[in-house]
Scaffold this active site. Structure first.
Site, mmCIF file in Angstrom:
data_model
loop_
_atom_site.group_PDB
_atom_site.id
_atom_site.type_symbol
_atom_site.label_atom_id
_atom_site.label_comp_id
_atom_site.label_asym_id
_atom_site.label_seq_id
_atom_site.Cartn_x
_atom_site.Cartn_y
_atom_site.Cartn_z
ATOM 1 N N GLU A 169 0.840 -1.216 0.000
ATOM 2 C CA GLU A 169 0.000 0.000 0.000
ATOM 3 C C GLU A 169 0.871 1.260 0.000
ATOM 4 O OE1 GLU A 169 -2.766 -0.766 -0.861
ATOM 5 O OE2 GLU A 169 -2.900 -2.817 -0.140
ATOM 6 N N TYR A 184 -1.549 -8.056 -10.968
ATOM 7 C CA TYR A 184 -0.595 -7.977 -9.857
ATOM 8 C C TYR A 184 0.677 -8.761 -10.178
ATOM 9 C CZ TYR A 184 -4.250 -6.244 -6.640
ATOM 10 O OH TYR A 184 -5.218 -5.508 -6.022
HETATM 11 N N1 BES Z 1 -5.849 -1.189 -4.604
HETATM 12 C C1 BES Z 1 -5.958 -2.459 -4.000
HETATM 13 C C2 BES Z 1 -7.276 -2.704 -3.350
HETATM 14 C C3 BES Z 1 -8.420 -2.961 -4.278
HETATM 15 C C4 BES Z 1 -8.400 -4.051 -5.084
HETATM 16 C C5 BES Z 1 -9.527 -2.154 -4.266
HETATM 17 C C6 BES Z 1 -9.477 -4.289 -5.888
HETATM 18 C C7 BES Z 1 -10.590 -2.374 -5.100
HETATM 19 C C8 BES Z 1 -10.580 -3.451 -5.918
HETATM 20 C C9 BES Z 1 -4.884 -2.664 -2.925
HETATM 21 O O1 BES Z 1 -3.715 -1.965 -3.136
HETATM 22 C C10 BES Z 1 -4.523 -4.118 -2.911
HETATM 23 O O2 BES Z 1 -3.990 -4.565 -3.881
HETATM 24 N N2 BES Z 1 -4.825 -4.820 -1.834
HETATM 25 C C11 BES Z 1 -4.531 -6.242 -1.689
HETATM 26 C C12 BES Z 1 -3.315 -6.470 -0.854
HETATM 27 C C13 BES Z 1 -2.034 -6.573 -1.573
HETATM 28 C C14 BES Z 1 -0.915 -6.921 -0.627
HETATM 29 C C15 BES Z 1 -2.036 -7.533 -2.729
HETATM 30 C C16 BES Z 1 -5.706 -6.887 -0.983
HETATM 31 O O3 BES Z 1 -6.588 -6.177 -0.524
HETATM 32 O O4 BES Z 1 -5.709 -8.109 -0.873
HETATM 33 ZN ZN ZN Z 2 -2.585 -2.698 -4.735
#
Ligand code: BES
Ligand code: ZN
Length: 617
Positions: free
Chosen positions: A310, A397
């Site tokens: 984050e 990702y």
């Molecule tokens: N920006 C995302 C959160 C998100 C994802 C919001 C999809 C809306 C829709 C955040 O940065 C994220 O990727 N969170 C991951 C954790 C990360 C360590 C892979 C999560 O929430 O699992």
């Molecule tokens: Zn993210």
């Protein structure tokens, strides 16, 4: 001749009538997932006044937008989602507005007539009962159980259910807010935040750095603050405060590593809000104030890579922002790569290799589920007319991150790091498309060396499904040791013979993911007795263990698993467990009972997803 003139006039009248109608009704832009005409009339600044009403679970507010009418448009169009509009004023005068038909994904377009010289529109409204950005919790649903709680989650297109806005990542706004919350409660936003409660419940916020709408965020509850250093600290419920501050004490070191890679941090403070257990995702990169799930508070700092992720968004995403949701890999892939570099810097290569490998496994699992030829395995996805949420898979990702790793390995770290730093500085505060990113890469990384770009299969990586054959993949040494211990155990060895004292969470995940499913009852019992896996406080381990328990019919673990499913709202954990239960007849019954007991703790979107899983969709 006259007839001809007449018909030409008629045609003109018809055409202008048509444009007028089109102008008045905000039309959905399916590519950008917005009803707004943000390119013609662009919002610049929001002045938000609102009352947070816990009794009625709604926010009553006034959103005053300053805008620039670039093309002499006669209307400004906004996105809204289930908002009740009370009154609209343009430059102080009440006007008649048009609220379009409701669409369950995109909401309704709000069209407001404006004159050439107008620059301010003020919308009085209240949020609806189906506001998808908002989760209202009763005191019982919080960790401390003292006060109710509200938090928002606006990415990707949910900000429109919090306030009327031009809900596209391609434009940026600054904001200030004046909020009234119940006395005794604390309010924090993705802005300059208070560290003490205001006795009257009155709070003023300012976000002077321009952000896209999906980064507007608010949390209200029994929230206190503890500083980690002068730039960072933790907001959370008082009962969690010390534990959370200890767990996150590496933030200053992470920030140092991040700035070395991305350049100076441009947002002032970097704080983290540890949300209540029902927070539906792992973390959200709200600027100045990351929101995160309490499931990362494991007691041993083993899950803090989520904070590195984050934090990394402060550059990739918050500074250089995906122009459309089709370009989501520019936010999440760059961030995942950036996250791994931060972790490498604070925990070393042998640790970080494990994160890369677990990420690779997540990507492989999506390839398996979608099929290697699925268009959704392209880095640049096509979400036109679809719910942008469908683009958030492991592909942007992990395929995104490993693509950048491949580039780093082939161009050399020094050159790649310079490219990365330049990319963030030169494109700061601008929207980025995939095409523009590749052009930037051509110029600043490949120096227009067409042959190199071809050799690295850049276009195949970005625009084709599947995984190119130059994908880096190495098995971490620490997992080689785990794998041989696992095989010895599977072949009849005893659990207590496995040397786990030096294992981090990641070794456990490798062990539990790779062990045969189902595992015989005596082996399950032996593992559980030796390592007390049932009831573990580590949510990542719990999730993998309970999946194995369901697959193996190990019923001893079920009461603890039910407790886990009732208290944790993180979709990433819930979906696989409910999915695993649905594989057997007995499990199906169990899934239904647990869901009906736990549903009220889940975010509405999470509840809908689980409902779908239960219906076998
Ligand atoms: N920006 C995302 C959160 C998100 C994802 C919001 C999809 C809306 C829709 C955040 O940065 C994220 O990727 N969170 C991951 C954790 C990360 C360590 C892979 C999560 O929430 O699992
Ligand atoms: Zn993210």
């Amino acid at each position: 001749m006259r007839l001809m003139i007449c018909s030409v006039l008629l045609m003109m009248a018809f055409a202008s009538c048509k444009t007028k109608v089109q102008d008045k009704e905000a039309v959905l832009n399916t590519e950008m997932h917005t009803f707004s005409n943000y390119e013609q009339v662009t919002c610049k600044h929001l002045d938000w006044k609102a009352i947070v009403d816990f009794d009625h679970k709604r926010i009553r507010g006034q959103a005053t937008w300053s805008f620039e009418n670039k093309s002499k448009a006669q209307h400004i169009h906004f996105d809204t989602y289930a908002l009740g509009i009370k009154q609209v004023k343009v430059n102080g005068k009440v006007v008649t507005y048009n609220l379009g038909k409701f669409d369950p994904v995109y909401g309704s377009g709000l069209s407001i007539p404006i004159g050439e010289n107008d620059s301010i529109v003020s919308i009085e409204y209240q949020t609806g009962p189906t506001a998808i950005a908002l989760q209202w919790l009763t005191p019982e649903q919080t960790a401390g159980k003292v006060l109710p709680y509200l938090f928002t989650q606006c990415e990707s297109i949910f900000a429109r259910s919090l306030l009327p806005c031009q809900d596209v990542p391609a434009i940026r706004i600054t904001y200030n807010a004046d909020l009234q919350v119940p006395k005794g409660m604390m309010a924090v936003m993705s802005a300059k935040n208070p560290t003490e409660r205001n006795p009257q419940g009155l709070y003023h916020f300012e976000m002077e750095v321009p952000i896209p709408s999906y980064l507007i965020a608010l949390a209200v509850g029994d929230i206190s603050y503890k500083a980690i250093d002068e730039r960072s600290g933790v907001y959370t419920e008082p009962c969690m405060l010390d534990k959370a501050a200890w767990e996150l004490s590496d933030i200053p070191a992470m920030m140092k590593a991040a700035e070395a890679l991305g350049g100076p941090y441009k947002w002032g403070k970097y704080d983290v809000l540890i949300a209540p257990p029902s927070f539906p995702i792992g973390g959200m990169e709200n600027p100045r104030l990351t929101f995160a799930t309490p499931t990362i508070i494991a007691g041993d700092k083993s899950l803090v890579s989520l904070i590195a992720h984050e934090m990394a968004h402060s550059w990739s995403g918050n500074l250089v922002t995906n122009a459309t949701w089709n370009d989501i890999w520019l936010n999440e892939g760059y961030t995942t790569y950036f996250e791994r570099r931060i972790m490498e810097s604070i925990s070393g290569t042998s640790y970080n290799d494990m994160l890369w490998e677990l990420g690779y496994q997540d990507m492989e699992s999506d390839f398996k589920d979608f099929g290697m030829k699925s268009p959704d395995t392209r880095l640049r996805v096509e979400l036109k007319g679809r719910n942008p949420g469908e683009g958030f898979t492991n592909i942007p990702y992990e395929k995104g991150a490993v693509f950048l790793r491949m580039l780093e390995e082939n161009t050399g770290r020094e050159k790649f790091d310079k490219y990365l730093n330049d990319y963030f500085q030169s494109n700061a505060f601008t929207p980025m498309t995939t095409k523009k990113c590749l052009e930037y890469m051509d110029e600043h990384l490949f120096n227009h060396d067409e042959a190199l770009r071809k050799k690295l299969k850049v276009d195949e990586w970005v625009y084709e499904p599947g995984l190119p054959d130059n994908c880096p993949h190495t098995n971490p040494a620490r997992f080689v040791a785990v794998d041989s211990a696992r095989m010895a155990f599977e072949k009849g060895g005893m659990a207590k013979a496995i040397q786990t004292t030096a294992w981090s969470t990641h070794e456990w995940l490798q062990f539990l993911r790779k062990i045969s499913h189902p595992l015989p009852a005596d082996k399950m019992k032996d593992l559980d007795n030796a390592f007390k896996l049932t009831g573990t406080g580590n949510s990542e381990i719990a999730d993998e263990w309970y999946k194995l328990c369901i697959a193996s019919g190990y019923e001893t673990a079920y009461p603890a698993m039910e407790k886990f499913l009732a208290s944790v709202g993180r979709q990433k954990f819930l979906e696989p467990l409910y999915g695993e239960m649905m594989k057997s007849e007995k499990g199906k019954g169990m899934a239904k009972t647990i869901f009906s007991n736990s549903r009220s703790n889940y975010h509405p979107i999470t509840a809908l997803k689980i409902e779908k899983i239960l219906k076998g969709k």
